[in-house]
Design an enzyme around this catalytic site. Structure first.
Site, PDB file in Angstrom:
ATOM      1  N   LEU A 136       0.812  -1.214   0.000  1.00 11.08           N
ATOM      2  CA  LEU A 136       0.000   0.000   0.000  1.00 11.08           C
ATOM      3  C   LEU A 136       0.846   1.264   0.000  1.00 11.08           C
ATOM      4  O   LEU A 136       0.409   2.308  -0.465  1.00 11.08           O
ATOM      5  CB  LEU A 136      -0.929   0.013   1.225  1.00 11.08           C
ATOM      6  CG  LEU A 136      -1.920  -1.150   1.338  1.00 11.08           C
ATOM      7  CD1 LEU A 136      -2.666  -1.075   2.656  1.00 11.08           C
ATOM      8  CD2 LEU A 136      -2.892  -1.136   0.174  1.00 11.08           C
ATOM      9  N   GLY A 137       2.044   1.205   0.520  1.00  9.78           N
ATOM     10  CA  GLY A 137       2.910   2.380   0.612  1.00  9.78           C
ATOM     11  C   GLY A 137       4.057   2.105   1.557  1.00  9.78           C
ATOM     12  O   GLY A 137       4.259   0.988   2.035  1.00  9.78           O
TER      13      GLY A 137
ATOM     14  N   GLY B 189       6.530   4.216   4.724  1.00 10.28           N
ATOM     15  CA  GLY B 189       6.847   5.385   5.539  1.00 10.28           C
ATOM     16  C   GLY B 189       8.148   5.182   6.272  1.00 10.28           C
ATOM     17  O   GLY B 189       8.939   4.281   5.963  1.00 10.28           O
ATOM     18  N   GLY B 190       8.400   6.039   7.274  1.00  8.18           N
ATOM     19  CA  GLY B 190       9.643   5.950   8.015  1.00  8.18           C
ATOM     20  C   GLY B 190       9.776   4.655   8.778  1.00  8.18           C
ATOM     21  O   GLY B 190      10.872   4.159   9.011  1.00  8.18           O
TER      22      GLY B 190
ATOM     23  N   GLY C  56       8.495   1.676   7.791  1.00  8.26           N
ATOM     24  CA  GLY C  56       8.710   0.602   6.834  1.00  8.26           C
ATOM     25  C   GLY C  56       7.511   0.463   5.916  1.00  8.26           C
ATOM     26  O   GLY C  56       6.595   1.286   5.921  1.00  8.26           O
ATOM     27  N   PRO C  57       7.466  -0.604   5.088  1.00  9.25           N
ATOM     28  CA  PRO C  57       6.367  -0.779   4.135  1.00  9.25           C
ATOM     29  C   PRO C  57       5.073  -1.196   4.827  1.00  9.25           C
ATOM     30  O   PRO C  57       5.080  -1.793   5.901  1.00  9.25           O
ATOM     31  CB  PRO C  57       6.883  -1.894   3.214  1.00  9.25           C
ATOM     32  CG  PRO C  57       7.844  -2.660   4.062  1.00  9.25           C
ATOM     33  CD  PRO C  57       8.490  -1.659   4.972  1.00  9.25           C
TER      34      PRO C  57
ATOM     35  N   LYS D  73       1.723  -3.316   8.862  1.00  6.46           N
ATOM     36  CA  LYS D  73       2.850  -2.382   8.903  1.00  6.46           C
ATOM     37  C   LYS D  73       4.081  -3.142   9.399  1.00  6.46           C
ATOM     38  O   LYS D  73       4.138  -3.581  10.538  1.00  6.46           O
ATOM     39  CB  LYS D  73       2.483  -1.226   9.830  1.00  6.46           C
ATOM     40  CG  LYS D  73       3.509  -0.128   9.947  1.00  6.46           C
ATOM     41  CD  LYS D  73       2.927   0.967  10.852  1.00  6.46           C
ATOM     42  CE  LYS D  73       3.903   2.076  11.115  1.00  6.46           C
ATOM     43  NZ  LYS D  73       3.338   3.077  12.023  1.00  6.46           N
TER      44      LYS D  73
ATOM     45  N   ASP E 260       4.215  13.775  15.204  1.00  5.85           N
ATOM     46  CA  ASP E 260       4.497  13.527  13.789  1.00  5.85           C
ATOM     47  C   ASP E 260       3.232  13.647  12.950  1.00  5.85           C
ATOM     48  O   ASP E 260       2.976  12.847  12.049  1.00  5.85           O
ATOM     49  CB  ASP E 260       5.125  12.145  13.607  1.00  5.85           C
ATOM     50  CG  ASP E 260       5.854  12.021  12.265  1.00  5.85           C
ATOM     51  OD1 ASP E 260       6.198  13.062  11.674  1.00  5.85           O
ATOM     52  OD2 ASP E 260       6.068  10.894  11.813  1.00  5.85           O
TER      53      ASP E 260
END
Length: 797
Positions: free
Chosen positions: A490-491, A493-494, A496-497, A512, A609
């Protein structure tokens, strides 16, 4: 496509007829059609050009033609909001419509504006399925399910009560319904080449999974002209054009006999058309009602002769039968692993293994019939198998006790105890780590809403864990994500995938997974599980469980269909989907989520964040704040803290945090202000490097002081006539002021949104607008986070 509504007594219909070149002798010649011809040779008509009732639109190769079979009328296309977007005759008052409609040689009628396809008939089948057409599911279309729908009767093409297509969930197979609810027939599961009751006669089926779409299509040879039709009386027919007879001939039809009707023998019964009676029960089952069974009423089906327990069970083998309905499939390495998967789940009642694919069933077994060509064996759970084995084992043990010395007996008992102990330990491990594939999201939601407390009791492998937070096995997570397939990603980030995980019941979750390259680790994972596991608010993403196994660190979240906010507001092709009202709802939802964290949860929580990529959107575009790996808890009356580890994302960090390590609820307010201005403008906060302004904050301030602030609003938006847009910008500027004391709290922000009579103070100059500063990454371009990933900045103190 719908007709112009001249009167209820006139019904206009667009029909497609499949012809060979010889049959075209009876139609108008191409030079006799009043519509024009495009450069590519396809027969075409354009906006403003009429197509009369006695004329035909013919495809380039002469394979298809389209026309009207009743006098008068216009052909008009509506979108999902009932807005007219295209018409044959522009006299209906449409000014900005696509200018070309083309009938292709495969029978697909395509509308385009010269640059892209606006609409095509293959996306919206009627009662006929042509080669290269699609039947299945496509979430990008207005009508997501692509079904064949019968006519009301032989002379009325209005939608009838029968439909044919794929189910919205479960394994790939075809179903026939009455009123799209009651199942009448099914094809059996696709085996990669064919269906048990829907053979590929003269056709070549393909099952396609592509992004948001999954569907079946088929091709034929150049010498074959065939189609499938859902008839008004509930039959799916395959027809082939006969050159000799110059007519369509039916070569295949379903349901073909009484055994093909869905679940004709009821639960746990199977049908054999060559037997009398046709219905029978599985081994270990008996008719629910003997009287009804003897009177040929089999709808009640069969029940077990002995109750099924969770342990001490075996399997009865059923050969020569079709597979039951409603299976859940897994790609597993062997029959033994598949057998274990069923044994390890008390709800599993049967399994089958064929060609590397494991099929599991829970509850009653429905819709099974005898087959000449077996699809493989079906293994049905039964306590009788274990009882038979235990009797045989007892007689052997008696003989051993009589004939073998005591020492051998003791050794045997000891060996059996070791085996039992090993199995018992494995069962304990399986109980500790649950199977993600069987997660019930409805039950999980009810359990999570029972409390708003945060606890860190009990231990797992020396690490604290959150009470009542499920621990899932890594093997089940791997199976749900298809071994973390790139197609399910799906994407990233910091942390991980993030992958999409598919559960047995058809629902999805977000998985996640900590990346080995991530600067975050076990501490961030523990922090996130502790913080969010018991926080319940409609604008906070829900944590469902975690996995700390085999060196993996994984969190399981509820699946958000529309992914993250940044994918919409910063994408020119998608930002138009967020109208003014939707953006206001998103802003207010984020505000409510932050207010809950700062004030209404048991402990004050600072997110640290907040950014567009950490705001997820559900299927109704409602926002939910996510990613609590960097969040901190404030206890008691604590209002501010400091740290020597600066973590966060450039462009969203407040000046006191970026430069001094001080953070408070006002740090989140600053990030909210930046996010608010991004949502209103559709521009990234750090996307001004080649302009006169250093940032979005500087650009907004210049427009404010020059009395041009409404120019900040995204040009794609149609704004209301009220002063609300100006008020939202005003609140955003108040949130990004340099001093934390000048910024409002989230409760004050919501009051400013809801009370239009509330006087707002004039904002002071925002932070980071008078020169280079650390918070925007201007001092050192090497530290700038281009992909908006969470960044850690080490600051010696």
């Amino acid at each position: 496509m719908v007709p112009a509504r001249k009167s209820d007594s006139f019904k206009l219909l667009m029909l497609m007829f499949l012809y060979t070149f010889n049959s075209l002798k009876t139609t108008l010649g191409l030079d006799e059609i009043s519509s024009g011809k495009t450069g590519n040779g396809n027969q075409t008509f354009r906006s403003g050009q009429p197509l009369f009732g006695d004329e035909r639109l013919v495809s380039k190769g002469g394979q298809f033609e389209m026309g009207f079979f009743s006098p008068g009328g216009n052909l008009i296309l509506f979108d999902g909001l009932n807005k007219r977007i295209w018409a044959v005759n522009n006299s209906v008052g449409l000014s900005s419509v696509p200018n070309k409609g083309v009938l292709l040689d495969d029978g697909n009628f395509v509308l385009s504006d010269g640059l892209s396809i606006i609409w095509q008939s293959f996306d919206y089948p009627t009662d006929t399925w042509l080669p290269r057409g699609k039947l299945g599911l496509d979430e990008s279309l207005i009508n997501q399910r692509q079904l064949l729908t019968s006519w009301k009767n032989p002379d009325d093409p209005a939608p009838g009560k029968y439909s044919f297509g794929m189910n919205s969930r479960g394994s790939p197979e075809f179903f026939m319904w009455t009123n799209q609810t009651q199942i009448l027939w099914r094809s059996q599961v696709w085996n990669g080449n064919d269906f048990a009751f829907f053979p590929n006669l003269l056709t070549n089926f393909s099952y396609i999974i592509n992004g948001q779409a999954k569907y079946f299509t088929y091709n034929t040879s150049a010498l074959t002209t065939t189609r499938y039709v859902m008839t008004y009386n509930g039959q799916i027919n395959q027809l082939v054009w006969s050159e000799t007879l110059q007519q369509w001939e039916v070569i295949f039809s379903q349901p073909a006999d009484s055994c093909n009707s869905f679940s004709v023998c009821g639960p746990n019964g199977f049908c054999n058309i060559t037997s009398s009676p046709a219905c029978g029960c599985y081994n270990g089952f008996q008719p629910r009602s003997q009287d009804e069974w003897q009177s040929a009423d089999w709808s009640g089906g069969c029940i077990r002769t002995k109750p099924l327990r969770c342990s001490n069970i075996g399997f009865n083998t059923m050969s020569g039968v079709s597979m039951p309905a409603n299976s859940q499939s897994l790609d597993l390495e062997s029959d033994q692993v598949c057998r274990f998967a069923c044994l390890g789940n008390c709800s599993c009642t049967a399994y089958a293994y064929n060609g590397g694919r494991c099929s599991l069933w829970t509850g009653d077994l429905l819709d099974t019939r005898a087959l000449v060509d077996s699809q493989g064996d079906l293994y049905v759970k039964s306590p009788d198998v274990i009882l038979a084995r235990e009797k045989k084992k007892s007689s052997v043990l008696v003989a051993l006790f009589i004939t073998i010395p005591l020492f051998v007996c003791i050794s045997l008992i000891y060996l059996l105890w070791r085996i039992w102990r090993s199995k018992h330990n494995k069962e304990e491990a399986d109980e500790r780590n649950e199977n993600l594939l069987f997660l019930n999201l409805e039950i999980s939601s009810k359990q999570n809403t029972a409390s708003d407390t945060i606890t860190t009791e009990s231990t797992l492998r020396g690490e604290k864990k959150v009470v009542n937070l499920p621990q899932f096995s890594f093997s089940s997570i791997s199976a749900a994500t298809d071994n973390f397939s790139p197609a399910n990603k799906l994407g990233e980030g910091g942390f991980g995938p993030v992958y999409r995980g598919n559960l047995f019941d058809g629902h999805s979750v977000a998985v996640k997974r900590l990346s080995t390259r991530s600067g975050q680790g076990l501490e961030e994972l523990k922090n996130e599980t502790v913080l969010i596991s018991k926080l319940q608010h409609r604008n906070l993403v829900r944590l469902l469980g975690c996995c700390i196994e085999q060196g993996e660190k994984i969190l399981i979240y509820e699946y958000m269909q529309n992914k993250s906010l940044d994918l919409f507001i910063f994408d020119p092709s998608k930002k138009y989907l967020l109208d003014w009202r939707t953006r206001v709802r998103i802003i207010e939802g984020i505000s409510q989520g932050l207010l809950y964290l700062h004030q209404h949860s048991r402990l004050r929580i600072i997110h640290r964040d907040l950014k567009a990529s950490n705001v997820l959107l559900d299927d109704e575009m409602n926002p939910k704040i996510s990613d609590f790996g960097l969040a901190r808890i404030f206890g008691g009356d604590e209002l501010q803290a400091n740290t020597n580890r600066i973590v966060g994302t450039y462009g969203y960090m407040s000046p006191e945090y970026a430069m001094e390590g001080l953070f408070s609820i006002k740090s989140d307010v600053f990030a909210f202000g930046v996010l608010l201005l991004e949502i209103l403008s559709g521009k990234k906060s750090t996307g001004f490097r080649n302009s006169d302004c250093l940032s979005l904050l500087g650009y907004a301030w210049e427009l404010w002081i020059s009395d041009r602030v409404l120019e900040l609003i995204d040009s794609n938006l149609e704004l209301p006539s009220s002063f609300l847009p100006l008020r939202f910008i005003h609140v955003g500027l108040l949130c990004v002021q340099e001093s934390p004391a000048d910024r409002p709290t989230m409760s004050e922000v919501l009051a400013m949104f809801s009370n239009e009579h509330m006087q707002l103070v004039f904002p002071k100059r925002p932070a980071f607008t008078s020169g280079g500063s650390l918070g925007l990454g201007i001092v050192s371009t090497e530290n700038y986070s281009i992909n908006t990933f969470t960044t850690s900045v080490m600051d010696g103190r």
